[in-house]
Scaffold this motif. Structure first.
Motif, PDB file in Angstrom:
ATOM      1  N   MET A   8      -4.182  -1.299  -6.692  1.00 56.89           N
ATOM      2  CA  MET A   8      -4.131  -2.281  -5.634  1.00 56.89           C
ATOM      3  C   MET A   8      -3.420  -1.657  -4.441  1.00 56.89           C
ATOM      4  SD  MET A   8      -2.758  -6.179  -5.888  1.00 56.89           S
ATOM      5  CE  MET A   8      -3.677  -6.444  -7.366  1.00 56.89           C
ATOM      6  N   ASP A   9      -3.930  -1.924  -3.250  1.00 58.95           N
ATOM      7  CA  ASP A   9      -3.348  -1.307  -2.061  1.00 58.95           C
ATOM      8  C   ASP A   9      -2.041  -2.002  -1.650  1.00 58.95           C
ATOM      9  OD1 ASP A   9      -4.121  -3.665  -0.774  1.00 58.95           O
ATOM     10  OD2 ASP A   9      -5.904  -2.774   0.077  1.00 58.95           O
ATOM     11  N   THR A  10      -1.288  -1.338  -0.786  1.00 57.24           N
ATOM     12  CA  THR A  10       0.026  -1.829  -0.372  1.00 57.24           C
ATOM     13  C   THR A  10      -0.038  -3.172   0.353  1.00 57.24           C
ATOM     14  OG1 THR A  10       0.868   0.416  -0.282  1.00 57.24           O
ATOM     15  CG2 THR A  10       2.114  -1.236   0.918  1.00 57.24           C
ATOM     16  N   PRO A  11      -0.967  -3.377   1.309  1.00 50.22           N
ATOM     17  CA  PRO A  11      -1.014  -4.700   1.961  1.00 50.22           C
ATOM     18  C   PRO A  11      -1.246  -5.837   0.965  1.00 50.22           C
ATOM     19  CG  PRO A  11      -2.284  -3.114   3.223  1.00 50.22           C
ATOM     20  CD  PRO A  11      -1.902  -2.442   1.936  1.00 50.22           C
ATOM     21  N   THR A  12      -2.084  -5.598  -0.023  1.00 52.32           N
ATOM     22  CA  THR A  12      -2.334  -6.630  -1.027  1.00 52.32           C
ATOM     23  C   THR A  12      -1.076  -6.883  -1.846  1.00 52.32           C
ATOM     24  OG1 THR A  12      -4.657  -5.986  -1.148  1.00 52.32           O
ATOM     25  CG2 THR A  12      -3.793  -7.279  -2.979  1.00 52.32           C
ATOM     26  N   ARG A  13      -0.389  -5.829  -2.246  1.00 52.08           N
ATOM     27  CA  ARG A  13       0.872  -5.986  -2.997  1.00 52.08           C
ATOM     28  C   ARG A  13       1.896  -6.769  -2.169  1.00 52.08           C
ATOM     29  NH1 ARG A  13       0.746  -4.631  -7.842  1.00 52.08           N
ATOM     30  NH2 ARG A  13      -0.296  -2.770  -8.558  1.00 52.08           N
ATOM     31  N   ASN A  14       1.952  -6.501  -0.858  1.00 53.22           N
ATOM     32  CA  ASN A  14       2.886  -7.223   0.010  1.00 53.22           C
ATOM     33  C   ASN A  14       2.558  -8.712   0.057  1.00 53.22           C
ATOM     34  OD1 ASN A  14       4.299  -4.891   0.608  1.00 53.22           O
ATOM     35  ND2 ASN A  14       3.198  -4.515   2.508  1.00 53.22           N
ATOM     36  N   ARG A  15       1.262  -9.034   0.130  1.00 51.58           N
ATOM     37  CA  ARG A  15       0.863 -10.444   0.150  1.00 51.58           C
ATOM     38  C   ARG A  15       1.218 -11.116  -1.172  1.00 51.58           C
ATOM     39  NH1 ARG A  15      -3.450  -8.237   2.980  1.00 51.58           N
ATOM     40  NH2 ARG A  15      -4.794  -8.163   1.174  1.00 51.58           N
ATOM     41  N   ILE A  16       0.989 -10.424  -2.281  1.00 52.88           N
ATOM     42  CA  ILE A  16       1.293 -10.991  -3.593  1.00 52.88           C
ATOM     43  C   ILE A  16       2.789 -11.239  -3.742  1.00 52.88           C
ATOM     44  CG2 ILE A  16       1.330 -10.458  -6.076  1.00 52.88           C
ATOM     45  CD1 ILE A  16      -1.412  -9.104  -5.653  1.00 52.88           C
ATOM     46  N   SER A  17       3.605 -10.331  -3.219  1.00 49.67           N
ATOM     47  CA  SER A  17       5.058 -10.477  -3.362  1.00 49.67           C
ATOM     48  C   SER A  17       5.590 -11.729  -2.668  1.00 49.67           C
ATOM     49  CB  SER A  17       5.776  -9.233  -2.836  1.00 49.67           C
ATOM     50  OG  SER A  17       5.675  -9.158  -1.429  1.00 49.67           O
ATOM     51  N   LYS A  18       4.827 -12.276  -1.720  1.00 55.72           N
ATOM     52  CA  LYS A  18       5.266 -13.463  -0.982  1.00 55.72           C
ATOM     53  C   LYS A  18       4.842 -14.768  -1.659  1.00 55.72           C
ATOM     54  CE  LYS A  18       5.169 -10.918   3.317  1.00 55.72           C
ATOM     55  NZ  LYS A  18       4.470 -10.665   4.556  1.00 55.72           N
ATOM     56  N   LEU A  19       4.085 -14.682  -2.738  1.00 53.15           N
ATOM     57  CA  LEU A  19       3.610 -15.871  -3.434  1.00 53.15           C
ATOM     58  C   LEU A  19       4.730 -16.505  -4.256  1.00 53.15           C
ATOM     59  CD1 LEU A  19       0.207 -14.494  -4.763  1.00 53.15           C
ATOM     60  CD2 LEU A  19       0.538 -16.067  -2.842  1.00 53.15           C
ATOM     61  N   HIS A  20       4.526 -17.770  -4.596  1.00 52.67           N
ATOM     62  CA  HIS A  20       5.443 -18.456  -5.508  1.00 52.67           C
ATOM     63  C   HIS A  20       5.460 -17.679  -6.830  1.00 52.67           C
ATOM     64  CE1 HIS A  20       6.793 -21.532  -8.350  1.00 52.67           C
ATOM     65  NE2 HIS A  20       7.436 -22.054  -7.294  1.00 52.67           N
ATOM     66  N   PRO A  21       6.631 -17.591  -7.497  1.00 53.27           N
ATOM     67  CA  PRO A  21       6.729 -16.794  -8.725  1.00 53.27           C
ATOM     68  C   PRO A  21       5.683 -17.132  -9.792  1.00 53.27           C
ATOM     69  CG  PRO A  21       8.903 -17.408  -8.006  1.00 53.27           C
ATOM     70  CD  PRO A  21       7.925 -18.129  -7.108  1.00 53.27           C
ATOM     71  N   SER A  22       5.357 -18.403  -9.976  1.00 59.38           N
ATOM     72  CA  SER A  22       4.368 -18.758 -11.005  1.00 59.38           C
ATOM     73  C   SER A  22       2.978 -18.240 -10.638  1.00 59.38           C
ATOM     74  CB  SER A  22       4.333 -20.264 -11.236  1.00 59.38           C
ATOM     75  OG  SER A  22       3.913 -20.933 -10.067  1.00 59.38           O
ATOM     76  N   VAL A  23       2.644 -18.313  -9.359  1.00 54.28           N
ATOM     77  CA  VAL A  23       1.350 -17.804  -8.896  1.00 54.28           C
ATOM     78  C   VAL A  23       1.342 -16.279  -8.980  1.00 54.28           C
ATOM     79  CG1 VAL A  23      -0.226 -17.664  -6.931  1.00 54.28           C
ATOM     80  CG2 VAL A  23       0.996 -19.793  -7.389  1.00 54.28           C
ATOM     81  N   ARG A  24       2.434 -15.657  -8.594  1.00 53.30           N
ATOM     82  CA  ARG A  24       2.549 -14.194  -8.656  1.00 53.30           C
ATOM     83  C   ARG A  24       2.371 -13.708 -10.100  1.00 53.30           C
ATOM     84  NH1 ARG A  24       7.111 -13.467  -5.724  1.00 53.30           N
ATOM     85  NH2 ARG A  24       8.402 -13.786  -7.532  1.00 53.30           N
ATOM     86  N   ASN A  25       2.964 -14.421 -11.061  1.00 57.46           N
ATOM     87  CA  ASN A  25       2.822 -14.055 -12.470  1.00 57.46           C
ATOM     88  C   ASN A  25       1.380 -14.165 -12.933  1.00 57.46           C
ATOM     89  OD1 ASN A  25       5.536 -13.530 -12.667  1.00 57.46           O
ATOM     90  ND2 ASN A  25       6.036 -15.529 -13.533  1.00 57.46           N
ATOM     91  N   GLU A  26       0.705 -15.202 -12.483  1.00 60.03           N
ATOM     92  CA  GLU A  26      -0.698 -15.383 -12.865  1.00 60.03           C
ATOM     93  C   GLU A  26      -1.575 -14.277 -12.273  1.00 60.03           C
ATOM     94  OE1 GLU A  26      -4.007 -17.214 -14.716  1.00 60.03           O
ATOM     95  OE2 GLU A  26      -1.857 -17.269 -15.069  1.00 60.03           O
ATOM     96  N   VAL A  27      -1.340 -13.912 -11.021  1.00 60.50           N
ATOM     97  CA  VAL A  27      -2.085 -12.829 -10.379  1.00 60.50           C
ATOM     98  C   VAL A  27      -1.860 -11.521 -11.140  1.00 60.50           C
ATOM     99  CG1 VAL A  27      -2.253 -11.391  -8.297  1.00 60.50           C
ATOM    100  CG2 VAL A  27      -2.166 -13.878  -8.091  1.00 60.50           C
ATOM    101  N   THR A  28      -0.618 -11.262 -11.502  1.00 60.42           N
ATOM    102  CA  THR A  28      -0.286 -10.046 -12.250  1.00 60.42           C
ATOM    103  C   THR A  28      -0.977 -10.043 -13.604  1.00 60.42           C
ATOM    104  OG1 THR A  28       1.832  -9.918 -11.134  1.00 60.42           O
ATOM    105  CG2 THR A  28       1.616  -8.655 -13.154  1.00 60.42           C
ATOM    106  N   ARG A  29      -0.990 -11.190 -14.273  1.00 55.23           N
ATOM    107  CA  ARG A  29      -1.643 -11.298 -15.581  1.00 55.23           C
ATOM    108  C   ARG A  29      -3.143 -11.036 -15.459  1.00 55.23           C
ATOM    109  NH1 ARG A  29      -4.519 -14.465 -18.641  1.00 55.23           N
ATOM    110  NH2 ARG A  29      -4.732 -16.155 -17.164  1.00 55.23           N
ATOM    111  N   LEU A  30      -3.757 -11.638 -14.453  1.00 51.56           N
ATOM    112  CA  LEU A  30      -5.196 -11.437 -14.251  1.00 51.56           C
ATOM    113  C   LEU A  30      -5.509  -9.989 -13.890  1.00 51.56           C
ATOM    114  CD1 LEU A  30      -6.089 -14.687 -12.296  1.00 51.56           C
ATOM    115  CD2 LEU A  30      -6.712 -14.122 -14.649  1.00 51.56           C
ATOM    116  N   GLU A  31      -4.668  -9.387 -13.067  1.00 51.61           N
ATOM    117  CA  GLU A  31      -4.881  -7.997 -12.675  1.00 51.61           C
ATOM    118  C   GLU A  31      -4.849  -7.083 -13.897  1.00 51.61           C
ATOM    119  OE1 GLU A  31      -1.736  -6.196 -10.479  1.00 51.61           O
ATOM    120  OE2 GLU A  31      -3.054  -4.731  -9.587  1.00 51.61           O
ATOM    121  N   SER A  32      -3.986  -7.382 -14.843  1.00 51.73           N
ATOM    122  CA  SER A  32      -3.873  -6.533 -16.026  1.00 51.73           C
ATOM    123  C   SER A  32      -5.097  -6.631 -16.923  1.00 51.73           C
ATOM    124  CB  SER A  32      -2.615  -6.888 -16.818  1.00 51.73           C
ATOM    125  OG  SER A  32      -2.780  -8.131 -17.473  1.00 51.73           O
TER     126      SER A  32
END
Length: 63
Positions: free
Chosen positions: A1-25
């Motif tokens: 995943m590119d840096t701009p996308t990682r930056n956008r994900i880092s700004k999400l609510h923790p529960s949403v960020r966890n779900e995105v990380t889970r799906l990415e894996s």
């Protein structure tokens, strides 16, 4: 995943960020054929099989 996308994900609510990380894996990166089976696997060092079908089953379904 590119840096701009990682930056956008880092700004999400923790529960949403966890779900995105889970799906990415679970994203499919590779298609492997071993022992007569087609396997869809995740990316990274510790690849996991997401789905699998035998080549014989696939041939039969395509007829």
């Amino acid at each position: 995943m590119d840096t701009p996308t990682r930056n956008r994900i880092s700004k999400l609510h923790p529960s949403v960020r966890n779900e995105v990380t889970r799906l990415e894996s679970r994203m499919i990166e590779n298609i492997d054929i071993n022992d007569g089976k087609i396997s869809l696997t995740t990316k990274g060092k510790n690849r996991q099989v997401v789905a699998q079908i035998s080549t014989e089953d696939l041939k039969r379904e395509l007829q």
